[in-house]
Scaffold this motif. Structure first.
Motif, mmCIF file in Angstrom:
data_model
loop_
_atom_site.group_PDB
_atom_site.id
_atom_site.type_symbol
_atom_site.label_atom_id
_atom_site.label_comp_id
_atom_site.label_asym_id
_atom_site.label_seq_id
_atom_site.Cartn_x
_atom_site.Cartn_y
_atom_site.Cartn_z
ATOM 1 N N CYS A 147 0.773 -1.225 -0.139
ATOM 2 C CA CYS A 147 0.044 -0.009 0.019
ATOM 3 C C CYS A 147 0.754 1.178 0.132
ATOM 4 C CB CYS A 147 -0.800 0.153 1.073
ATOM 5 S SG CYS A 147 -2.214 -1.608 1.172
ATOM 6 N N CYS A 148 1.886 1.304 0.711
ATOM 7 C CA CYS A 148 2.800 2.462 0.755
ATOM 8 C C CYS A 148 3.425 2.625 -0.733
ATOM 9 C CB CYS A 148 3.977 2.115 1.698
ATOM 10 S SG CYS A 148 4.803 3.775 1.919
ATOM 11 N N PHE A 149 3.935 1.409 -1.318
ATOM 12 C CA PHE A 149 4.601 1.448 -2.585
ATOM 13 C C PHE A 149 3.382 2.242 -3.532
ATOM 14 C CE2 PHE A 149 4.879 -0.335 -6.770
ATOM 15 C CZ PHE A 149 6.461 -0.313 -6.945
ATOM 16 N N ILE A 150 2.138 2.024 -3.335
ATOM 17 C CA ILE A 150 1.348 2.391 -4.338
ATOM 18 C C ILE A 150 0.980 3.824 -4.259
ATOM 19 C CG2 ILE A 150 -1.091 2.244 -5.156
ATOM 20 C CD1 ILE A 150 -0.855 -0.767 -4.667
ATOM 21 N N VAL A 151 0.560 4.320 -2.889
ATOM 22 C CA VAL A 151 -0.260 5.482 -2.733
ATOM 23 C C VAL A 151 1.032 6.708 -2.278
ATOM 24 C CG1 VAL A 151 -2.120 4.094 -2.149
ATOM 25 C CG2 VAL A 151 -0.927 4.977 -0.339
ATOM 26 N N THR A 152 2.117 6.258 -1.426
ATOM 27 C CA THR A 152 2.881 7.195 -0.759
ATOM 28 C C THR A 152 3.644 8.167 -1.693
ATOM 29 O OG1 THR A 152 2.846 6.025 1.254
ATOM 30 C CG2 THR A 152 4.409 7.882 0.878
ATOM 31 N N ASP A 153 3.249 9.426 -1.869
ATOM 32 C CA ASP A 153 4.084 10.781 -2.445
ATOM 33 C C ASP A 153 4.894 11.294 -1.171
ATOM 34 O OD1 ASP A 153 3.405 10.138 -4.935
ATOM 35 O OD2 ASP A 153 1.536 11.358 -4.895
ATOM 36 N N ASP A 154 4.476 11.167 -0.029
ATOM 37 C CA ASP A 154 5.178 11.912 1.109
ATOM 38 C C ASP A 154 6.441 10.928 1.452
ATOM 39 O OD1 ASP A 154 5.945 13.056 3.508
ATOM 40 O OD2 ASP A 154 4.131 12.855 4.506
ATOM 41 N N ILE A 155 7.716 11.507 1.257
ATOM 42 C CA ILE A 155 8.788 10.928 1.318
ATOM 43 C C ILE A 155 8.870 10.558 3.001
ATOM 44 C CG2 ILE A 155 10.164 13.027 2.093
ATOM 45 C CD1 ILE A 155 11.202 9.974 -0.259
ATOM 46 N N THR A 156 8.423 11.306 3.820
ATOM 47 C CA THR A 156 8.493 11.078 5.427
ATOM 48 C C THR A 156 7.846 9.774 5.911
ATOM 49 O OG1 THR A 156 6.662 12.770 5.948
ATOM 50 C CG2 THR A 156 9.047 13.684 6.026
ATOM 51 N N GLU A 157 6.576 9.556 5.065
ATOM 52 C CA GLU A 157 5.803 8.400 5.267
ATOM 53 C C GLU A 157 6.333 7.329 4.751
ATOM 54 O OE1 GLU A 157 3.049 6.214 6.700
ATOM 55 O OE2 GLU A 157 2.887 8.131 7.023
ATOM 56 N N LEU A 158 7.209 7.432 3.743
ATOM 57 C CA LEU A 158 7.875 6.351 3.180
ATOM 58 C C LEU A 158 9.180 5.771 4.004
ATOM 59 C CD1 LEU A 158 8.858 4.511 0.769
ATOM 60 C CD2 LEU A 158 10.082 6.308 -0.400
ATOM 61 N N TYR A 159 9.744 6.920 4.661
ATOM 62 C CA TYR A 159 10.896 6.219 5.426
ATOM 63 C C TYR A 159 10.245 5.980 6.669
ATOM 64 C CZ TYR A 159 13.899 9.120 2.383
ATOM 65 O OH TYR A 159 14.716 9.630 1.367
ATOM 66 N N SER A 160 9.316 6.204 7.379
ATOM 67 C CA SER A 160 8.482 5.854 8.415
ATOM 68 C C SER A 160 8.228 4.434 8.092
ATOM 69 C CB SER A 160 7.360 6.618 8.860
ATOM 70 O OG SER A 160 6.797 6.187 9.920
ATOM 71 N N THR A 161 7.539 4.070 7.073
ATOM 72 C CA THR A 161 7.152 2.704 6.665
ATOM 73 C C THR A 161 8.155 1.776 6.810
ATOM 74 O OG1 THR A 161 5.252 3.519 5.725
ATOM 75 C CG2 THR A 161 5.903 1.211 5.288
ATOM 76 N N MET A 162 9.304 2.099 5.951
ATOM 77 C CA MET A 162 10.672 1.270 5.851
ATOM 78 C C MET A 162 11.081 1.115 7.180
ATOM 79 S SD MET A 162 12.280 2.703 2.454
ATOM 80 C CE MET A 162 13.631 1.437 2.486
#
Length: 424
Positions: free
Chosen positions: A146-161
């Motif tokens: 879901c993060c791969f599909i929808v996230t444009d926010d780089i901070t959310e990407l880093y948080s999920t990783m």
């Protein structure tokens, strides 16, 4: 709704069959789906789980964008409730449906709203040590996709990783015995978290990729000694992908422990351990031959995926990782989505969907007899192009037939129920 899976291959349409009223079929399908959505609120856990599974089957086999768009908030609320209050199997089904919901919606504001609602719930389950391993595993996979599909926010990407890293990095910290890293019941969770993290790494900026490579490239080889086959394979494929990304960022990339790593990979690629199942050994050797070529020779064995009249070539580890992830989620519906899903076609750079009318589809169809004949001809030509392969195949078939005949003959002689005469 199993009839939907046939849409993935034009040859699967019934030959000379009666015409189908597509509008009536669509209305009937939507009516059933509305019923399943209502059943996700049922008091019975079995009923809720069955409804979730039915929705998953429909979402994986057919594009339902407009139907879902009108009911996305209802579906999101149902999924959230099932993940929060359901038991293990229900949580797994709800997480799988969340993946398919985002795949259907693609990247956009609506998908971001779905992820804002479900993301915190998924992270909570992944990090909850009291939740079942299966539920945490499903939520980790769902979180990454879901993060791969929808996230444009780089901070959310880093948080999920970071959330996923905190899970699989625990595999590094295990005590080692004389045989290497021993597997535990948490291994399946670590594997899912590692694969989800690797998927997200493929969309990270290059400066972040460099940091992750420096952090993990020297630790991942320790997982190659794990008792669990899936962990060894996940670690090997992640290593191949890290080397590919590292060489893209730096053409002169140098890994200090290359000799030790290639020695480990070569041992896994030629593993003949008698204590392991033949199927596992065959799968491991196949994967690690490719991993060894990637690490040592910077080579990747190109694969071709056919769907309808189109072809897609998988020519790098990044593309392979992405394809395998979505194939795991969509199952038999992967081909249909590659043909029709705008988001997936954008991910794999396939361009807009190829529109085929009924007449074109009919000309593409061939009878079952013709398909069988074509396969036989292709196999014959393939073997004839390599006479040694033909000889080996013939010998193998002959030996196999002779072995079966001997087995049947001996089994008759060994049958204790057979009458045994007296000899003087």
């Amino acid at each position: 709704m199993s009839h939907c899976s046939g849409f993935s291959d034009p040859a699967s349409f019934t030959e000379d069959g009666p015409e189908v009223d597509e509008e009536a079929t669509q209305e009937d399908l939507e009516y059933k789906l509305k019923g399943f959505i209502d059943l996700t609120l049922d008091k019975s856990a079995k009923t809720r789980q069955a409804a979730l599974e039915s929705l998953k089957s429909a979402f994986s086999s057919k594009i339902l964008y407009e139907f879902i768009m009108e009911r996305r908030m209802t579906l999101t609320d149902s999924i959230e409730r099932c993940i929060k209050k359901g038991k293990s199997d229900e949580q797994c089904a709800a997480a799988g449906l969340a993946c398919l919901l985002c795949v259907q919606m693609g990247s956009g504001i609506e998908s971001e709203e779905i992820f804002k609602t479900l993301g915190p719930v998924l992270k909570k389950i992944v990090c909850d040590g009291t939740a079942s391993i299966q539920a945490r595993q499903a939520c980790a996979t769902c979180l990454g996709i879901c993060c791969f599909i929808v996230t444009d926010d780089i901070t959310e990407l880093y948080s999920t990783m970071e959330c996923l890293e905190n899970i699989f990095m625990k595999a590094y910290q295990r005590d080692r015995d004389t045989n290497g890293v021993s597997s535990t019941h948490n291994t399946v969770l670590h594997v899912s978290a590692l694969l989800a993290w690797t998927l997200l790494l493929t969309i990270c900026p290059m400066n972040e990729v460099k940091k992750k490579i420096e952090m993990h490239l020297h630790k991942l080889p320790s997982l190659l000694s794990c008792d669990d086959l899936n962990m060894r394979i996940a670690a090997g494929e992640t290593l191949a992908l890290l080397f590919e990304l590292a060489r893209e960022t730096d053409a002169d990339f140098f890994y200090e422990d290359m000799d030790l790593l290639t020695e480990k990979l070569r041992a896994l690629a030629t593993d003949g351990n008698k204590h392991r199942a033949k199927v596992d050994k065959r799968k491991q050797r196949s994967v690690f031959r490719d991993v060894l070529r990637a690490v040592e020779e910077r080579d990747f064995p190109t694969e071709m995926v056919k769907f309808g009249p189109e072809r897609m070539y998988i020519d790098c580890w990044v593309k392979k990782q992405t394809y395998e992830t979505f194939k795991e989620v969509l199952g038999s519906g992967m081909q249909y989505h590659l043909q029709s899903n705008d988001f997936l076609r954008n991910v794999f750079e396939l361009g807009p969907p190829v529109m085929l009318d009924a007449a074109t589809l009919k000309t593409m169809k061939i009878s079952r007899f013709e398909r069988v004949g074509y396969c036989i001809l292709m196999n014959f030509l393939y073997f004839m192009s390599n006479y040694s392969c033909l000889s080996e195949a013939v010998i193998h078939l002959y030996n196999s037939a002779a072995f079966k005949a001997r087995t049947k003959a001996r089994s008759k002689c060994r049958d204790k129920r057979a009458d045994v005469g007296e000899f003087f």
